[in-house]
Design a protein around this motif. Structure first.
Motif, mmCIF file in Angstrom:
data_model
loop_
_atom_site.group_PDB
_atom_site.id
_atom_site.type_symbol
_atom_site.label_atom_id
_atom_site.label_comp_id
_atom_site.label_asym_id
_atom_site.label_seq_id
_atom_site.Cartn_x
_atom_site.Cartn_y
_atom_site.Cartn_z
ATOM 1 N N UNK A 135 35.976 41.279 55.045
ATOM 2 C CA UNK A 135 34.628 40.817 54.680
ATOM 3 C C UNK A 135 33.813 40.505 55.939
ATOM 4 N N UNK A 136 34.445 39.845 56.899
ATOM 5 C CA UNK A 136 33.762 39.529 58.159
ATOM 6 C C UNK A 136 33.374 40.812 58.890
ATOM 7 N N UNK A 137 34.277 41.798 58.887
ATOM 8 C CA UNK A 137 33.989 43.066 59.557
ATOM 9 C C UNK A 137 32.788 43.773 58.936
ATOM 10 N N UNK A 138 32.666 43.676 57.616
ATOM 11 C CA UNK A 138 31.566 44.350 56.937
ATOM 12 C C UNK A 138 30.204 43.773 57.309
ATOM 13 N N UNK A 139 30.184 42.567 57.875
ATOM 14 C CA UNK A 139 28.911 41.986 58.312
ATOM 15 C C UNK A 139 28.440 42.580 59.643
ATOM 16 N N UNK A 140 29.335 43.304 60.326
ATOM 17 C CA UNK A 140 28.948 43.868 61.628
ATOM 18 C C UNK A 140 29.102 45.386 61.726
ATOM 19 N N UNK A 141 29.983 45.978 60.926
ATOM 20 C CA UNK A 141 30.209 47.430 61.020
ATOM 21 C C UNK A 141 29.058 48.170 60.342
ATOM 22 N N UNK A 142 28.402 49.034 61.094
ATOM 23 C CA UNK A 142 27.216 49.703 60.560
ATOM 24 C C UNK A 142 27.598 50.769 59.526
ATOM 25 N N UNK A 143 26.676 51.134 58.649
ATOM 26 C CA UNK A 143 26.933 52.247 57.730
ATOM 27 C C UNK A 143 27.274 53.505 58.539
ATOM 28 N N UNK A 144 28.348 54.169 58.163
ATOM 29 C CA UNK A 144 28.816 55.330 58.920
ATOM 30 C C UNK A 144 29.730 54.951 60.067
ATOM 31 N N UNK A 145 29.866 53.640 60.320
ATOM 32 C CA UNK A 145 30.761 53.181 61.388
ATOM 33 C C UNK A 145 32.213 53.408 61.022
ATOM 34 N N UNK A 146 33.059 53.421 62.038
ATOM 35 C CA UNK A 146 34.478 53.695 61.804
ATOM 36 C C UNK A 146 35.366 52.499 62.107
ATOM 37 N N UNK A 147 36.358 52.337 61.261
ATOM 38 C CA UNK A 147 37.403 51.332 61.439
ATOM 39 C C UNK A 147 38.713 52.095 61.576
ATOM 40 N N UNK A 148 39.425 51.865 62.683
ATOM 41 C CA UNK A 148 40.684 52.561 62.942
ATOM 42 C C UNK A 148 41.776 51.522 63.144
ATOM 43 N N UNK A 149 42.865 51.671 62.410
ATOM 44 C CA UNK A 149 43.989 50.755 62.555
ATOM 45 C C UNK A 149 45.283 51.513 62.282
ATOM 46 N N UNK A 150 46.392 50.814 62.305
ATOM 47 C CA UNK A 150 47.673 51.492 62.078
ATOM 48 C C UNK A 150 48.584 50.608 61.244
ATOM 49 N N UNK A 151 49.664 51.204 60.751
ATOM 50 C CA UNK A 151 50.676 50.475 59.995
ATOM 51 C C UNK A 151 52.034 51.068 60.336
ATOM 52 N N UNK A 152 53.017 50.203 60.451
ATOM 53 C CA UNK A 152 54.375 50.682 60.705
ATOM 54 C C UNK A 152 54.961 51.252 59.428
ATOM 55 N N UNK A 153 55.666 52.358 59.551
ATOM 56 C CA UNK A 153 56.226 53.025 58.364
ATOM 57 C C UNK A 153 57.133 52.102 57.563
ATOM 58 N N UNK A 154 57.988 51.347 58.250
ATOM 59 C CA UNK A 154 58.932 50.494 57.517
ATOM 60 C C UNK A 154 58.216 49.386 56.741
ATOM 61 N N UNK A 155 57.000 49.025 57.178
ATOM 62 C CA UNK A 155 56.271 47.959 56.513
ATOM 63 C C UNK A 155 55.447 48.412 55.324
ATOM 64 N N UNK A 156 55.303 49.725 55.143
ATOM 65 C CA UNK A 156 54.444 50.233 54.071
ATOM 66 C C UNK A 156 54.943 49.883 52.675
#
Length: 195
Positions: A135-156
């Motif tokens: 929710x906090x990120x949505x107050x700053x990320x512009x329309x069309x902006x990108x969010x990139x993150x990762x997840x460990x396979x064992x944690x999925x």
């Protein structure tokens, strides 16, 4: 700093506070490159890194920035902040929670950001904290902006990881999942999301 010392620092931070560290080793070069694949920064881009730790992704982000790009990072763990500042002197680092990203951007004189590149351990967070950060990120990320993150396979398989994956669909118009990065410790996937 040698890879052995970096790994020792991660193990110490993980043992002390696994919910804020979430990893026993820094992300490897292959995961770092996968996180940034397909991104071409332009002169007016504002790039924010969440949870840079010791700077595994940072060292790949900085050389890729365009001349007029702006970059700053937000890290909550004091031990990592100390190492980050030593590794990247002069790079703006805020030692606080990313939940405060709107206030941080206001301090930077930034209304919206183009990219959020995250090293946060989402699967270690409660559903409530995941929502609060997004929710906090949505107050700053512009329309069309990108969010990139990762997840460990064992944690999925963890419920919090499954809830996070579903949340991404709620917040973003496009969610792309990479093939596994087997060469990382532990193996991981990347999420590239478009607002």
């Amino acid at each position: 700093m040698s890879p052995i010392i970096k790994t020792a620092r991660f193990i110490k931070e993980f043992a002390t506070n696994p919910r804020s560290t979430g990893a026993i080793a820094p992300s490897g070069p292959r995961l770092s490159k996968r996180m940034l694949s397909g991104i071409t920064f332009t002169d007016d881009d504002v790039v924010v890194e969440y949870g840079p730790g010791t700077g595994s992704f940072t060292k790949y982000i900085l050389p890729d920035l365009a001349e007029g790009s702006r970059f700053f990072a937000v890290e909550i763990t004091p031990g990592f902040c100390k190492i980050f500042r030593k590794n990247f002197p002069g790079v703006k680092l805020y030692e606080e929670s990313v939940v405060n990203i709107r206030n941080i951007c206001d301090q930077e004189g930034v209304e919206q950001v183009d990219y959020v590149i995250s090293g946060l351990p989402w699967a270690a967070f409660s559903c409530m904290l995941q929502t609060e950060i997004l929710e906090a990120m949505m107050t700053v990320l512009k329309p069309g902006g990108r969010f990139v993150t990762f997840a460990y396979l064992h944690g999925l398989v963890l419920p919090s990881a499954k809830k996070f994956r579903n949340k991404l669909e709620d917040y973003f118009s496009e969610v792309n999942i990479s093939k596994p990065v087997w060469a990382n410790l532990p193996p991981a996937i990347c999420y590239t999301c478009v607002r």
